[in-house]
Design an enzyme around this catalytic site. Structure first.
Site, PDB file in Angstrom:
ATOM      1  N   LYS A 198      70.013  66.243  45.297  1.00 54.70           N
ATOM      2  CA  LYS A 198      68.998  66.242  46.353  1.00 54.70           C
ATOM      3  C   LYS A 198      69.687  65.975  47.691  1.00 54.70           C
ATOM      4  O   LYS A 198      70.256  64.902  47.908  1.00 54.70           O
ATOM      5  CB  LYS A 198      67.936  65.172  46.101  1.00 54.70           C
TER       6      LYS A 198
ATOM      7  N   GLY B 273      57.849  57.192  52.529  1.00 52.45           N
ATOM      8  CA  GLY B 273      57.362  55.830  52.323  1.00 52.45           C
ATOM      9  C   GLY B 273      56.111  55.475  53.109  1.00 52.45           C
ATOM     10  O   GLY B 273      55.684  54.313  53.099  1.00 52.45           O
TER      11      GLY B 273
ATOM     12  N   ALA C 110      57.932  63.278  49.612  1.00 49.99           N
ATOM     13  CA  ALA C 110      57.661  62.264  50.633  1.00 49.99           C
ATOM     14  C   ALA C 110      56.244  62.326  51.167  1.00 49.99           C
ATOM     15  O   ALA C 110      55.727  63.395  51.460  1.00 49.99           O
ATOM     16  CB  ALA C 110      58.620  62.328  51.796  1.00 49.99           C
ATOM     17  N   GLY C 111      55.628  61.167  51.277  1.00 46.05           N
ATOM     18  CA  GLY C 111      54.343  61.036  51.944  1.00 46.05           C
ATOM     19  C   GLY C 111      53.164  60.826  51.017  1.00 46.05           C
ATOM     20  O   GLY C 111      52.104  60.377  51.455  1.00 46.05           O
TER      21      GLY C 111
ATOM     22  N   ASN D  42      58.355  58.202  45.244  1.00 41.01           N
ATOM     23  CA  ASN D  42      58.940  56.931  44.836  1.00 41.01           C
ATOM     24  C   ASN D  42      58.027  55.782  45.217  1.00 41.01           C
ATOM     25  O   ASN D  42      57.454  55.089  44.385  1.00 41.01           O
ATOM     26  CB  ASN D  42      60.333  56.774  45.461  1.00 41.01           C
ATOM     27  N   THR D  43      57.802  55.613  46.531  1.00 40.85           N
ATOM     28  CA  THR D  43      57.054  54.450  46.997  1.00 40.85           C
ATOM     29  C   THR D  43      55.607  54.440  46.509  1.00 40.85           C
ATOM     30  O   THR D  43      55.042  53.363  46.274  1.00 40.85           O
ATOM     31  CB  THR D  43      57.085  54.382  48.532  1.00 40.85           C
TER      32      THR D  43
END
Lengths: 67, 260
Positions: free
Chosen positions: B100, B161, B187-188, B209-210
């Site tokens: 990545k 995040g 992301a997001g 992830n977050t």
């Protein structure tokens, strides 16, 4: 003693014959790591024949959690 | 069977997850098992010289024989740093070449620096890496990254995040309509409905992830995300009914109503 620029820090170590011996002294032998010496990747197969000299720049990395 | 194909390899799960921000490796593993993810991202960082080298490692918690590792370049702000990081990752993971790429623009927004990203992608593709690339939702840049040879293009839905969800579905749709490689929202995503919307738009997968690690109960959220991605995918494949803004349509028969 030799001075190495290792992971961004100047540090002193006893002189060693090669990279394999140096990693052994750090207890990193057999660990999942990768090594860059003076900007070049050192393949695992080359540890025994790669010298570590005064002034060398080393990066030793591991995989950690990340996104 | 409906599978996700990246660089010639098939995956049953369309949810890709990060391994950061968990309390410990046990929680990491439990959340990833609950998510059903087969591809997990990892970061490459300097060892702490002098620290106990026998501490448990991520690779023990998530055996590379069982999960497909996706080493990332998180924290890199130049093409050169990203390229060096992934060369180290390939050595670390015994020649594993699926990576990545992300080159960031500044530490406040973590917005991608697409100029450096393109530079790095060109070098890495030439060196034989299979590059999954994090980028903005700019359709022109996304197409350029595909043309360079990236195996997946991964636009942000909102800032890394931030949990703000999908801020510009229209741009994502333009990207989806123009690219042939898998488009993965990276992301997001903040909660399950965000992941479902990404999949309903036609994204091949979602990477997060977050949204999982930052939930009050990460393991339950991982399970929710698994279902959301599956539901969104099925809804996309099913083909939603057309929207009718100004005309209702009864679901029950219009004849035989008493009193008529």
């Amino acid at each position: 003693m030799i001075t190495l620029h290792i992971n961004g820090q100047m540090r002193q170590f006893p002189a060693v014959m090669n990279l394999a011996e140096f990693l052994e002294s750090l207890e990193l032998s057999g660990k999942r790591i990768a090594v860059e010496k003076n900007g070049e990747i050192v393949p695992k197969s080359q540890y025994l024949v790669t010298p570590v000299n005064d002034g060398d720049q080393l990066e030793i990395v591991v995989a950690v959690g990340g996104g | 069977m409906d599978t996700l194909v990246i660089a010639g390899r098939s995956y049953a799960s369309r949810l890709l997850v990060g391994t950061g921000k968990y309390q410990n490796f046990a929680q990491t593993r439990a959340a990833i098992d609950a998510s059903g993810a087969e591809i997990v991202t990892v970061a490459i960082r300097r060892t702490n010289i002098g620290q106990d080298p026998n501490q448990p490692s991520l690779l023990d918690a998530l055996p590379p024989s069982r999960f497909t590792y996706l080493p990332n370049t998180a924290g890199c702000y130049t093409a050169d740093d990203a390229i060096r990081t992934l060369r180290l990752a390939r050595e670390l993971l015994d020649g594993h070449d699926l990576v990545k790429l992300e080159v960031l623009g500044d530490p406040q927004s973590l917005y991608p620096n697409v100029v450096e990203t393109i530079k790095a992608a060109e070098v890495l593709v030439k060196e034989g890496f299979k590059v999954m690339v994090y980028t903005s939702d700019d359709p022109i840049i996304a197409k350029q990254l595909e043309d360079i040879g990236c195996v997946a293009v991964m636009p942000l839905a909102s800032l890394i995040g931030s949990g703000m969800g999908i801020l510009n579905p229209w741009n994502l749709q333009i990207i989806l309509s123009r690219l042939n490689v898998p488009v993965i929202v990276d992301a997001g995503v903040g909660t399950a409905s965000d992941a479902a919307i990404a999949m309903e738009l036609g994204c091949a997968a979602v990477l997060m992830n977050t949204a999982i690690a930052g939930a009050a109960n990460p393991i339950l959220m991982a399970s929710a995300m698994k279902k959301a991605v599956e539901a969104g995918r099925e809804a996309y494949l099913a083909g939603r009914m057309p929207k009718k803004a100004y005309q209702a349509s009864p679901s029950s028969p219009t004849s035989g109503i008493i009193g008529s």
